[in-house]
Design an enzyme around this catalytic site. Structure first.
Site, mmCIF file in Angstrom:
data_model
loop_
_atom_site.group_PDB
_atom_site.id
_atom_site.type_symbol
_atom_site.label_atom_id
_atom_site.label_comp_id
_atom_site.label_asym_id
_atom_site.label_seq_id
_atom_site.Cartn_x
_atom_site.Cartn_y
_atom_site.Cartn_z
ATOM 1 C CG ASP A 70 -32.255 -9.268 -29.458
ATOM 2 O OD1 ASP A 70 -32.633 -9.046 -30.614
ATOM 3 O OD2 ASP A 70 -31.093 -9.615 -29.166
HETATM 4 C C1 GLC Z 1 -27.449 -8.416 -27.159
HETATM 5 C C2 GLC Z 1 -27.495 -8.863 -28.614
HETATM 6 C C3 GLC Z 1 -27.691 -7.674 -29.533
HETATM 7 C C4 GLC Z 1 -28.889 -6.888 -29.091
HETATM 8 C C5 GLC Z 1 -28.758 -6.471 -27.636
HETATM 9 C C6 GLC Z 1 -29.980 -5.766 -27.109
HETATM 10 O O1 GLC Z 1 -26.291 -7.688 -26.915
HETATM 11 O O2 GLC Z 1 -26.300 -9.512 -28.990
HETATM 12 O O3 GLC Z 1 -27.872 -8.121 -30.854
HETATM 13 O O4 GLC Z 1 -29.011 -5.757 -29.926
HETATM 14 O O5 GLC Z 1 -28.566 -7.618 -26.841
HETATM 15 O O6 GLC Z 1 -31.101 -6.591 -27.044
#
Ligand code: GLC
Length: 810
Positions: A498
């Site tokens: 993210d």
């Molecule tokens: C968090 C989010 C997940 C994402 C990860 C890496 O765990 O819930 O959806 O892929 O962060 O950013």
């Protein structure tokens, strides 16, 4: 410091017993059914909500709770004769008890303290279905003298949308109406209407707090109860003993507090119950109050809750290995954590503010990971996710049970996840028909996976329907065609990670990881096409997979590992050419998960992982961490070095890698990777800090100036599910496949024997793996009920019986 300083597991492992109230972080539990959830710490801190932790929060949570663990659900106590006062669960008054113990179990939490010869045990639980929580209280006078006590159960209302509450606190409380209802002898609370983002809706609920003891007083006004400048740590009403009735709160911060007088003879006890909850049906309100104010009925519901959770968690897959800590995690706590992730996704916690809803990719992975222990739940979730797919193959980024599909821009990686979940469902059940089940497509104002259709006025609706297979096909076609100049998928404003949220915002940046994830899903969808007899389609999908594989191998190989992607400006990241962020774990592990590298490349990249990413606290997400903001990459470079997505030991990615290690046949490495992040195997809990019974989202990475090894953001993380999959399907290797159960263990060298009980399609397999030659992979012989079989696939017996399977590795 060893775990003993703070507590230990019960003998059977189903409870964690905390013996020191001041743990380095609140150590919490989720008491929940699928509608009502109460988060609770070992000192009764925490909050509750109904259906969605943002839009319908019942009790207050403060963003600083991870530090001070308040407010919560409290019972204040005053001794009328001695004038001594305390709070039964240590918090909020924090007076040192003579005896302290708290137990987090499956579906319940017990706090137990003794102050001034009075022992109070409170069992908190949420019933199997009712939308409330119950506090079962037992007060015991341990002394030889009579006790004249006053008890004050207490909670603080929030009532409504938590985000609005954070922004407009002074306005939100003006909508509060809280009162003591004399005829019901209960405190009732509501908002005049729901207010969120300028949308006003009726508030159809009534919240309540009631007790089975006779009521001697009631207070609803927070300010008046606490006294000026006080917090719940020292309310004037308790400290000064000047409790007054405040029957009504209108337009102010509100609490629910009752007063009870309790006379206890020497060595005697009294049990009573408190019920707190929310309902929208008047007749139901009376039912709930009657039921849970009856201590006997409340106790029998507690037993039902314990039975339900024990069936969910204990009555299915069981492993037995030489590592008892590993067994405890996989047999009990990780399954419990997988349930909590499935029920509430990534929003309600002690760390996250609780934005509500569930993410698309998280939900797909949650459903896959619960498949072998609760396939009905997984199927329900698949059916909930499919209608989030649009005709163009993009997806709404998530959904909420109260507000519907998420309205923000589609994520570029979301289309690749659901295929794996649906395939897992078919492998678990053999039920191919799900592929031909019809579901609607989503219609909203997003088009082409990026733009807003300014002419679209309709809000959220549907756009015809198609089979689930067609939905998946549209998903993968979208990603296959949505590529940049190098032919790799666009990253947009993020992929799995993210926080790589600026590399593709000009719609040029590409993601190597997403290319790999696409290859994996394309190959899987080809298998699903074959199940439907669509061989031509399967060939086409495989052709796409091999096209993408070739592109990745041509463009993304860096010499010793795969790069992670290219930015809008065409700059590579995750390459030896970069100063920071040279090598990312996901581009290595997912290359193996998708079958992209040659054997030679695979060996090289695994060596590189060992050399550059592994460390005493686990495998880092990448290395080196970013030391300053890089506007071409995004917030990944903003986090403090070693935290969150900036090169933490990100446990979700660690477990992807553990699966990859098993595919590569390196059982020892897979096990070591999993072991380092295991919450119950940490060496120093003053360093690690978070709960020893559930996984953290990450451990702070090696480049942090002083926190390397600290756990962060526990409970709601995709790594719980992946740990369970890695342990059961890969390490122990009892893996669902379309035709049956594949037996393909990949053990650490030192394990000479391991066992797994695996219920599968209406039979139960008791599998014993013998590893006399201390191999990591490879099966020499398999006997099913004493008969040697060809190969390592067990065709489903589906006869309701237990079958003994003996596996000889070699
Ligand atoms: C968090 C989010 C997940 C994402 C990860 C890496 O765990 O819930 O959806 O892929 O962060 O950013």
């Amino acid at each position: 410091m060893s775990l003993k300083k703070y507590g230990h597991f019960s003998k059977d492992g189903t409870e964690f017993i905390i013996t020191n109230p001041i743990t380095p972080r609140p150590w919490i539990n989720y008491l929940t059914n699928e509608d009502y959830c109460a988060i609770i710490s070992q000192n009764a801190g925490g909050y509750s909500f109904y259906k969605d932790c943002r839009s319908d929060r019942i009790l207050r949570w403060a963003p600083s709770n991870w530090h001070n663990d308040r407010p919560g659900r409290y019972v204040y106590v005053r001794d009328k004769d001695t004038k001594k006062y305390w709070s039964a669960s240590y918090q909020p008054m924090r007076i040192k008890p003579q005896l302290y113990e708290a137990r987090h179990g499956l579906g319940y939490t017990v706090t137990n303290t003794t102050y001034h010869g009075v022992n109070i045990e409170i069992t908190f639980f949420v019933p199997t279905h009712d939308t409330c929580e119950v506090w079962l209280v037992k007060v015991t006078n341990k002394t030889d003298k009579k006790k004249n006590l006053e008890l004050f159960p207490y909670a603080e209302w929030l009532l409504g949308d938590y985000h609005q509450e954070l922004r407009y606190r002074n306005i939100m409380n003006l909508y509060n109406r809280v009162w003591y209802d004399k005829s019901s002898k209960a405190i009732f609370a509501k908002k005049t209407a729901f207010w969120g983002d300028m949308h006003i809706k009726p508030y159809p609920y009534i919240n309540f707090l009631a007790s089975s003891l006779p009521v001697a007083g009631f207070a609803t006004q927070k300010d008046a109860f606490l006294g000026r400048c006080n917090t719940e740590e020292a309310p004037e009403a308790i400290v000064k003993g000047n409790f007054k009735n405040f029957e009504l709160t209108s337009g102010e911060d509100a609490i629910a507090c009752l007063k009870h007088n309790l006379f206890l003879k020497p060595k005697s006890s009294k049990e009573f119950s408190i019920v707190l909850g929310q309902t929208d049906k008047d007749d139901h309100l009376a039912v709930l109050l009657d039921k849970y104010r009856d201590v006997k009925k409340a106790k029998s519901e507690l037993n039902a809750v314990k039975k339900l959770w024990s069936e969910r968690v204990l009555d299915n897959i069981v492993i037995e290995t030489p590592d008892k800590d590993f067994d405890r995690m996989m047999n009990i706590w990780v399954k419990y954590q997988v349930y909590i992730c499935n029920f509430w996704s990534r929003s309600p916690s002690y760390y996250h503010e609780g934005g509500g809803g569930r993410g698309f990719r998280d939900s797909c992975q949650d459903a896959e990971s619960i498949m072998s222990i609760d396939v009905a739940h997984a199927k329900k979730k698949i059916r909930r996710i499919v209608p989030l797919i649009r005709k163009d193959g993009t997806c709404a980024p998530g959904f909420s049970d109260t507000t519907g599909p998420a309205k923000h821009r589609p994520n570029k990686d979301h289309p690749v996840w659901l295929t794996m979940t649906v395939a897992a469902y078919i492998k678990e059940t053999g039920d191919n028909e799900i592929l031909q089940e019809y579901a609607p497509y989503l219609k909203d104002n997003w088009i082409n996976g990026w733009d807003k259709d300014v002419n679209y006025k309709g809000g959220i609706s549907t756009d015809g329907e198609g089979t689930i297979f067609e939905h998946l096909e549209k998903n993968l076609n979208f990603t296959f065609n949505d590529v940049g100049s190098k032919g790799l998928p666009l990253i947009g404003h993020a992929d799995w990670n993210d926080a790589i949220d600026a590399a593709g915002i000009k719609l040029k940046g590409e993601s190597v990881w997403l290319g790999m994830a696409l290859v994996r899903s394309l190959k899987t969808l080809a298998e699903l096409a074959m199940l439907l007899g669509e061989n031509k389609k399967a060939d086409q999908l495989l052709h796409k997979a091999s096209t993408m594989t070739d592109r990745i191998n041509d463009i993304a190989w860096d010499g010793n590992w795969y790069v992670r992607g290219f930015t809008d400006e065409g700059d590579v990241y995750g390459s030896s050419k970069n100063k920071e962020g040279k090598m990312y774990i996901n581009a290595q592990s997912w290359s193996i998960l998708s079958g992209v590298p040659s054997k030679e490349r695979q060996d090289k990249l695994l060596k590189s992982v060992d050399k550059h990413l592994d460390g005493p606290h686990g495998i880092a997400l990448f290395s080196p961490a970013y030391s300053k903001w890089d506007s071409g990459l995004g917030r990944i470079s903003m986090f403090s070095e070693g935290t969150k997505e900036n090169a933490a030991v990100f446990c979700h990615a660690v477990t992807f890698h553990a699966v990859a290690e098993c595919i590569a046949g390196r059982g020892t490495k897979a096990y070591e990777a999993m072991k380092k992040i295991m919450p119950n195997s940490q060496k120093d809990y003053d360093l690690y800090k978070t709960e020893p019974y559930v996984y953290a989202e990450y451990l702070v990475g090696p480049e942090h100036p002083y926190l390397y090894g600290e756990g962060a953001f526990t409970w709601i993380t995709g790594n719980a599910g992946w740990n369970f999959l890695a342990a059961t399907e890969r390490l122990l290797g009892a893996r669902r496949e379309y035709m049956g159960l594949r037996i393909d263990p990949c053990l650490p060298k030192k394990w000479k024997k391991a066992k797994i009980v695996r219920p599968f399609r209406g039979a139960v397999y008791h599998i014993t793996i013998k590893n006399p030659g201390q191999k990591e992979k490879g099966v020499k012989k398999i006997f099913v009920d004493g008969q040697e079989i060809d190969g390592n696939l067990i065709y489903p017996h589906s006869d309701g019986k237990v079958h003994n399977v003996e596996v000889i590795m070699g």
